[in-house]
Design a protein around this motif. Structure first.
Motif, PDB file in Angstrom:
ATOM      1  N   HIS A   1       0.793  -1.225   0.000  1.00 29.35           N
ATOM      2  CA  HIS A   1       0.000   0.000   0.000  1.00 29.35           C
ATOM      3  C   HIS A   1       0.831   1.283   0.000  1.00 29.35           C
ATOM      4  O   HIS A   1       0.594   2.186  -0.823  1.00 29.35           O
ATOM      5  CB  HIS A   1      -0.933   0.010   1.215  1.00 29.35           C
ATOM      6  N   GLU A   2       1.788   1.393   0.905  1.00 26.42           N
ATOM      7  CA  GLU A   2       2.481   2.678   1.074  1.00 26.42           C
ATOM      8  C   GLU A   2       3.230   3.120  -0.180  1.00 26.42           C
ATOM      9  O   GLU A   2       3.053   4.254  -0.643  1.00 26.42           O
ATOM     10  CB  GLU A   2       3.424   2.634   2.274  1.00 26.42           C
TER      11      GLU A   2
ATOM     12  N   GLN B   1       0.729   4.054  -2.971  1.00 26.34           N
ATOM     13  CA  GLN B   1       0.092   5.351  -2.722  1.00 26.34           C
ATOM     14  C   GLN B   1       1.045   6.499  -3.017  1.00 26.34           C
ATOM     15  O   GLN B   1       0.654   7.494  -3.639  1.00 26.34           O
ATOM     16  CB  GLN B   1      -0.405   5.434  -1.285  1.00 26.34           C
TER      17      GLN B   1
ATOM     18  N   TRP C   1       1.449   6.791  -6.775  1.00 31.21           N
ATOM     19  CA  TRP C   1       0.255   7.352  -7.392  1.00 31.21           C
ATOM     20  C   TRP C   1       0.145   8.855  -7.124  1.00 31.21           C
ATOM     21  O   TRP C   1      -0.216   9.639  -8.009  1.00 31.21           O
ATOM     22  CB  TRP C   1      -0.984   6.627  -6.896  1.00 31.21           C
ATOM     23  N   ASN C   2       0.486   9.268  -5.917  1.00 32.63           N
ATOM     24  CA  ASN C   2       0.466  10.701  -5.612  1.00 32.63           C
ATOM     25  C   ASN C   2       1.385  11.479  -6.553  1.00 32.63           C
ATOM     26  O   ASN C   2       1.113  12.632  -6.897  1.00 32.63           O
ATOM     27  CB  ASN C   2       0.889  10.947  -4.167  1.00 32.63           C
TER      28      ASN C   2
ATOM     29  N   TRP D   1      -7.659   0.492  -2.347  1.00 34.46           N
ATOM     30  CA  TRP D   1      -6.565   0.959  -1.512  1.00 34.46           C
ATOM     31  C   TRP D   1      -6.141   0.013  -0.405  1.00 34.46           C
ATOM     32  O   TRP D   1      -5.006   0.053   0.031  1.00 34.46           O
ATOM     33  CB  TRP D   1      -6.914   2.315  -0.903  1.00 34.46           C
TER      34      TRP D   1
ATOM     35  N   SER E   1      -2.369  -2.398  -2.509  1.00 35.83           N
ATOM     36  CA  SER E   1      -3.247  -1.456  -3.188  1.00 35.83           C
ATOM     37  C   SER E   1      -3.137  -1.695  -4.686  1.00 35.83           C
ATOM     38  O   SER E   1      -2.074  -2.086  -5.190  1.00 35.83           O
ATOM     39  CB  SER E   1      -2.876  -0.012  -2.872  1.00 35.83           C
TER      40      SER E   1
END
Length: 281
Positions: free
Chosen positions: A101-102, A105, A108-109, A123, A277
């Motif tokens: 996940h981390e 994310q 994606w950011n 997510w 995610s």
């Protein structure tokens, strides 16, 4: 030569040892990357894309698989941001971003404003593992599939994919490629099913495997047979077969909202070890 100030460059065959050392730090979570490296020798022509590595003080500290799927490997948030910067320079070529996940994310950011609206964001997908025998009785009917099973197996695979992903794998002329994938898994001995007479009532596949772990995909029971415990007993049989003949640890990841599946896997003996995610385009 490193391609950016962040020390990111494409990896090749000469980097295989360092790459396998990296994946070996978490060999179950990293089973996809380990499998891809061992089967392609990190050669771009076999990868169908690239494997990027990030270096610090001359050591490989993180990697990123960039093919149809983009998968960060051993990546910290800072590593993920560095991979996002490189990805922005080439534009989006992937259909899915998936992994822990981390880093997903963070990646994606870094690219969201340029890569466009995804079709779906998932997510918090529990990543589950089993290191021992199943905790319930396996279905004795579960076996490896053969070519004679294709009239039942292939439609079941299409139905599972469509239900899970939201689009048919045959869309856009993809039927031939998808049938080839189903056949490939069958030929490897990685496709399992249970039948009542001629009717398929459970199926699952090994998606990828290494000497350390095997990841399960495509678990499916026909809608009119759900609620009968077929997923539990079928998965118990798959775990038993895979741990005996493929790899010592069995893993998978499941959508957070899929409570029936999560309960079934828990009854079999799977336990959560991480969160994944997925970003789908």
């Amino acid at each position: 030569m490193l391609s950016t100030r962040h020390g990111v460059r494409p990896l090749g065959a000469a980097d295989l040892g360092a790459f396998l050392e990296l994946t070996g730090r978490d060999p179950v979570v990293n089973v996809f990357a380990d499998y891809r490296a061992r089967t392609t020798n990190l050669e771009p022509r076999w990868l169908g894309g690239e494997m990027w590595g990030r270096y610090a003080d001359g050591q490989l500290v993180a990697a990123c698989h960039v093919g149809a799927n983009l998968v960060p490997i051993g990546a910290s948030p800072d590593d993920a941001r560095a991979f996002a910067e490189r990805a922005l320079a080439r534009g989006r070529t992937v259909s899915t971003i998936v992994g822990p996940h981390e880093p997903v994310q963070e990646f994606w950011n870094g690219v969201a404003d340029s890569w466009g609206r995804p079709r779906e964001l998932r997510w918090q997908q529990p990543h589950l593992e089993m290191t021992g025998p199943p905790e319930i009785e396996p279905d004795p009917r579960v076996r490896r599939t053969t070519r004679q099973d294709m009239p039942e197996l292939y439609p079941a695979c299409v139905a599972m994919y469509t239900e899970e992903v939201g689009v048919s794998p045959e869309q856009g002329g993809g039927a031939e490629l998808y049938r080839a994938r189903v056949t490939q898994l069958m030929n490897r001995g990685w496709s399992f099913a249970a039948f009542e007479g001629d009717r398929l009532v459970f199926k699952a596949e090994v998606a990828c495997a290494s000497p350390y772990a095997a990841q399960i995909q495509g678990v499916w029971v026909p809608p009119d047979h759900r609620g009968q415990g077929l997923a539990e007993s079928g998965m118990a049989a798959v775990v038993e077969l895979v741990r005996t003949e493929v790899a010592p640890v069995v893993s998978l990841y499941v959508n957070e909202w899929n409570e029936p599946a999560r309960r079934a896997y828990h009854r079999v003996g799977f336990r959560e070890t991480a969160r994944f995610s997925t970003v789908m385009f």
